[in-house]
Design a protein around this motif. Sequence first.
Motif, PDB file in Angstrom:
ATOM      1  N   PHE A  69      12.739  14.963  -6.311  1.00 35.79           N
ATOM      2  CA  PHE A  69      12.037  13.948  -7.096  1.00 35.79           C
ATOM      3  C   PHE A  69      12.957  12.797  -7.482  1.00 35.79           C
ATOM      4  O   PHE A  69      12.680  11.640  -7.153  1.00 35.79           O
ATOM      5  N   PHE A  70      14.069  13.087  -8.168  1.00 34.99           N
ATOM      6  CA  PHE A  70      14.899  12.015  -8.725  1.00 34.99           C
ATOM      7  C   PHE A  70      15.719  11.291  -7.660  1.00 34.99           C
ATOM      8  O   PHE A  70      15.762  10.064  -7.630  1.00 34.99           O
TER       9      PHE A  70
ATOM     10  N   SER B 291       0.821  -1.205   0.000  1.00 35.85           N
ATOM     11  CA  SER B 291       0.000   0.000   0.000  1.00 35.85           C
ATOM     12  C   SER B 291       0.859   1.261   0.000  1.00 35.85           C
ATOM     13  O   SER B 291       0.515   2.266  -0.631  1.00 35.85           O
ATOM     14  N   SER B 292       2.003   1.217   0.691  1.00 42.46           N
ATOM     15  CA  SER B 292       2.902   2.373   0.711  1.00 42.46           C
ATOM     16  C   SER B 292       3.531   2.600  -0.651  1.00 42.46           C
ATOM     17  O   SER B 292       3.652   3.737  -1.126  1.00 42.46           O
ATOM     18  N   ILE B 293       3.939   1.515  -1.301  1.00 36.98           N
ATOM     19  CA  ILE B 293       4.573   1.633  -2.614  1.00 36.98           C
ATOM     20  C   ILE B 293       3.586   2.159  -3.648  1.00 36.98           C
ATOM     21  O   ILE B 293       3.941   2.965  -4.518  1.00 36.98           O
ATOM     22  N   LEU B 294       2.325   1.742  -3.557  1.00 31.38           N
ATOM     23  CA  LEU B 294       1.315   2.205  -4.511  1.00 31.38           C
ATOM     24  C   LEU B 294       1.097   3.707  -4.448  1.00 31.38           C
ATOM     25  O   LEU B 294       0.695   4.326  -5.444  1.00 31.38           O
ATOM     26  N   LYS B 295       1.372   4.308  -3.308  1.00 35.99           N
ATOM     27  CA  LYS B 295       1.192   5.754  -3.157  1.00 35.99           C
ATOM     28  C   LYS B 295       2.165   6.543  -4.026  1.00 35.99           C
ATOM     29  O   LYS B 295       1.912   7.701  -4.357  1.00 35.99           O
ATOM     30  N   TYR B 296       3.292   5.931  -4.367  1.00 37.74           N
ATOM     31  CA  TYR B 296       4.273   6.610  -5.205  1.00 37.74           C
ATOM     32  C   TYR B 296       3.816   6.710  -6.660  1.00 37.74           C
ATOM     33  O   TYR B 296       4.190   7.633  -7.385  1.00 37.74           O
ATOM     34  N   MET B 297       3.034   5.749  -7.100  1.00 39.11           N
ATOM     35  CA  MET B 297       2.790   5.579  -8.529  1.00 39.11           C
ATOM     36  C   MET B 297       2.100   6.770  -9.201  1.00 39.11           C
ATOM     37  O   MET B 297       2.520   7.172 -10.300  1.00 39.11           O
ATOM     38  N   PRO B 298       1.055   7.368  -8.608  1.00 41.38           N
ATOM     39  CA  PRO B 298       0.404   8.487  -9.316  1.00 41.38           C
ATOM     40  C   PRO B 298       1.355   9.635  -9.628  1.00 41.38           C
ATOM     41  O   PRO B 298       1.385  10.123 -10.764  1.00 41.38           O
ATOM     42  N   TYR B 299       2.129  10.066  -8.621  1.00 36.44           N
ATOM     43  CA  TYR B 299       3.014  11.213  -8.863  1.00 36.44           C
ATOM     44  C   TYR B 299       4.143  10.832  -9.818  1.00 36.44           C
ATOM     45  O   TYR B 299       4.460  11.587 -10.747  1.00 36.44           O
ATOM     46  N   VAL B 300       4.751   9.669  -9.604  1.00 35.71           N
ATOM     47  CA  VAL B 300       5.864   9.240 -10.454  1.00 35.71           C
ATOM     48  C   VAL B 300       5.430   9.132 -11.906  1.00 35.71           C
ATOM     49  O   VAL B 300       6.077   9.689 -12.813  1.00 35.71           O
ATOM     50  N   PHE B 301       4.335   8.428 -12.165  1.00 34.72           N
ATOM     51  CA  PHE B 301       3.931   8.187 -13.542  1.00 34.72           C
ATOM     52  C   PHE B 301       3.335   9.438 -14.193  1.00 34.72           C
ATOM     53  O   PHE B 301       3.506   9.642 -15.403  1.00 34.72           O
TER      54      PHE B 301
ATOM     55  N   PHE C 296       4.271  13.027 -18.229  1.00 38.55           N
ATOM     56  CA  PHE C 296       4.164  14.385 -18.758  1.00 38.55           C
ATOM     57  C   PHE C 296       5.450  14.786 -19.482  1.00 38.55           C
ATOM     58  O   PHE C 296       5.423  15.313 -20.594  1.00 38.55           O
ATOM     59  N   MET C 297       6.602  14.505 -18.856  1.00 39.53           N
ATOM     60  CA  MET C 297       7.880  14.843 -19.468  1.00 39.53           C
ATOM     61  C   MET C 297       8.122  14.031 -20.730  1.00 39.53           C
ATOM     62  O   MET C 297       8.586  14.561 -21.756  1.00 39.53           O
ATOM     63  N   ALA C 298       7.805  12.731 -20.686  1.00 39.13           N
ATOM     64  CA  ALA C 298       8.018  11.873 -21.846  1.00 39.13           C
ATOM     65  C   ALA C 298       7.144  12.304 -23.024  1.00 39.13           C
ATOM     66  O   ALA C 298       7.600  12.330 -24.178  1.00 39.13           O
ATOM     67  N   LEU C 299       5.894  12.642 -22.750  1.00 41.04           N
ATOM     68  CA  LEU C 299       4.998  13.091 -23.821  1.00 41.04           C
ATOM     69  C   LEU C 299       5.506  14.375 -24.466  1.00 41.04           C
ATOM     70  O   LEU C 299       5.422  14.544 -25.688  1.00 41.04           O
TER      71      LEU C 299
ATOM     72  N   LEU D  84       5.954  22.206  -4.793  1.00 36.28           N
ATOM     73  CA  LEU D  84       4.880  22.329  -3.810  1.00 36.28           C
ATOM     74  C   LEU D  84       3.963  21.116  -3.847  1.00 36.28           C
ATOM     75  O   LEU D  84       3.597  20.566  -2.793  1.00 36.28           O
ATOM     76  N   LEU D  85       3.608  20.664  -5.044  1.00 38.11           N
ATOM     77  CA  LEU D  85       2.742  19.497  -5.177  1.00 38.11           C
ATOM     78  C   LEU D  85       3.409  18.247  -4.607  1.00 38.11           C
ATOM     79  O   LEU D  85       2.756  17.438  -3.931  1.00 38.11           O
ATOM     80  N   LEU D  86       4.713  18.096  -4.849  1.00 34.80           N
ATOM     81  CA  LEU D  86       5.438  16.946  -4.309  1.00 34.80           C
ATOM     82  C   LEU D  86       5.444  16.966  -2.787  1.00 34.80           C
ATOM     83  O   LEU D  86       5.203  15.933  -2.141  1.00 34.80           O
ATOM     84  N   PHE D  87       5.707  18.123  -2.190  1.00 31.86           N
ATOM     85  CA  PHE D  87       5.722  18.243  -0.737  1.00 31.86           C
ATOM     86  C   PHE D  87       4.342  17.944  -0.144  1.00 31.86           C
ATOM     87  O   PHE D  87       4.234  17.262   0.885  1.00 31.86           O
ATOM     88  N   LEU D  88       3.287  18.452  -0.779  1.00 29.22           N
ATOM     89  CA  LEU D  88       1.928  18.205  -0.282  1.00 29.22           C
ATOM     90  C   LEU D  88       1.570  16.725  -0.414  1.00 29.22           C
ATOM     91  O   LEU D  88       0.959  16.142   0.494  1.00 29.22           O
ATOM     92  N   TRP D  89       1.940  16.121  -1.535  1.00 30.82           N
ATOM     93  CA  TRP D  89       1.672  14.686  -1.753  1.00 30.82           C
ATOM     94  C   TRP D  89       2.411  13.847  -0.707  1.00 30.82           C
ATOM     95  O   TRP D  89       1.869  12.908  -0.132  1.00 30.82           O
ATOM     96  N   TRP D  90       3.662  14.230  -0.460  1.00 28.58           N
ATOM     97  CA  TRP D  90       4.498  13.504   0.496  1.00 28.58           C
ATOM     98  C   TRP D  90       3.921  13.603   1.907  1.00 28.58           C
ATOM     99  O   TRP D  90       3.872  12.624   2.633  1.00 28.58           O
ATOM    100  N   LYS D  91       3.465  14.781   2.273  1.00 28.70           N
ATOM    101  CA  LYS D  91       2.980  14.997   3.631  1.00 28.70           C
ATOM    102  C   LYS D  91       1.598  14.391   3.853  1.00 28.70           C
ATOM    103  O   LYS D  91       1.360  13.707   4.852  1.00 28.70           O
ATOM    104  N   PHE D  92       0.688  14.603   2.921  1.00 26.93           N
ATOM    105  CA  PHE D  92      -0.702  14.212   3.170  1.00 26.93           C
ATOM    106  C   PHE D  92      -1.061  12.826   2.626  1.00 26.93           C
ATOM    107  O   PHE D  92      -1.995  12.198   3.135  1.00 26.93           O
ATOM    108  N   ILE D  93      -0.364  12.358   1.617  1.00 24.41           N
ATOM    109  CA  ILE D  93      -0.637  11.014   1.098  1.00 24.41           C
ATOM    110  C   ILE D  93       0.266   9.980   1.769  1.00 24.41           C
ATOM    111  O   ILE D  93      -0.190   8.923   2.211  1.00 24.41           O
TER     112      ILE D  93
END
Length: 294
Positions: free
Chosen positions: A155-156, A11-21, A26-29, A70-79
């Motif tokens: 991020f990286f 469950s913890s690992i799955l939390k990474y997937m939305p932001y990572v992908f 977005f960058m790949a596209l 900012l989005l990464l910090f919020l995701w990290w803290k609240f998710i």
Amino acid sequence: MYLKQFNKDSSSILKYMPYVFCFLGFMALNIIASKLMAVNSSAVIEDTIIKLGKNGTLLTLLIPFAFFLLLLFLWWKFIHGYSVKQLTTARTKVDWNRIFFSFSLWFFFNLILLAISYALEPESYQFQFNITAFIPLLIIALIFIPIQTSFEEYFFRGYFMQFMAFISKNRAVALFSTSIIFGLMHFSNPEVSSMGFSIMIFYIGCGLALAIMTLMDDGLELALGFHAANNLFGALFITTESAVFQTDALFVFDGESNIYEIFIQVFIIFPILLYIFSKKYNWANWQQKLFKAI
């Protein structure tokens, strides 16, 4: 240790997937679309400079990173439910002295390299100091470039490295995969068009050096300082017509860059830098920290 602070259950690992992908997708596209549409990134930057000026163009390039961070910090803290300090370091508090030492050391290295290059081919450098353009550049760079470089490190070398380490259960996979992908994210930069694919050796090598710093030192502090110094130096001291940061830097370089300079920086200078850090901070157990299974 840095990577061992965080839960590794499913469950913890799955939390990474939305932001990572979402971010990597977005960058790949963007890269794929620009290649398919044969977009000339240098021409795009030139057109933007005509409309907004060099400082306005730089600001346009940098502002999105404030949103990403900012989005990464919020995701990290609240998710994920962790503090920004834990994403930064395994120490009890962020070691600002490490950040400032790394920043100062790499900035000094760049000054030395610039001085040597100038001495060898002064005809390739044009001094262009313009105080009315440089002061706004200085303000923009000091505020927004550390934000841009901090996002890339968080991020990286932080978030994405944790994700790759947990799904692969191997530090070496995390070390090399994040470094290669970090390099490939620069594929649409105008430097690639002017210098060819060989410039990717620098980007991937830089990512590898930053990842080694993070794993060996149990935190992002050294990487944060290095990356900020690298990009600030490029924005304020020297620019080229093919650089992604087209600024009113103190010098314009119009000579020919070659692969030997890249090799020297990646295979000689970066190892020297890592050696200095290893001695100052008493790094040990290299094989365990870089290659041992999680």
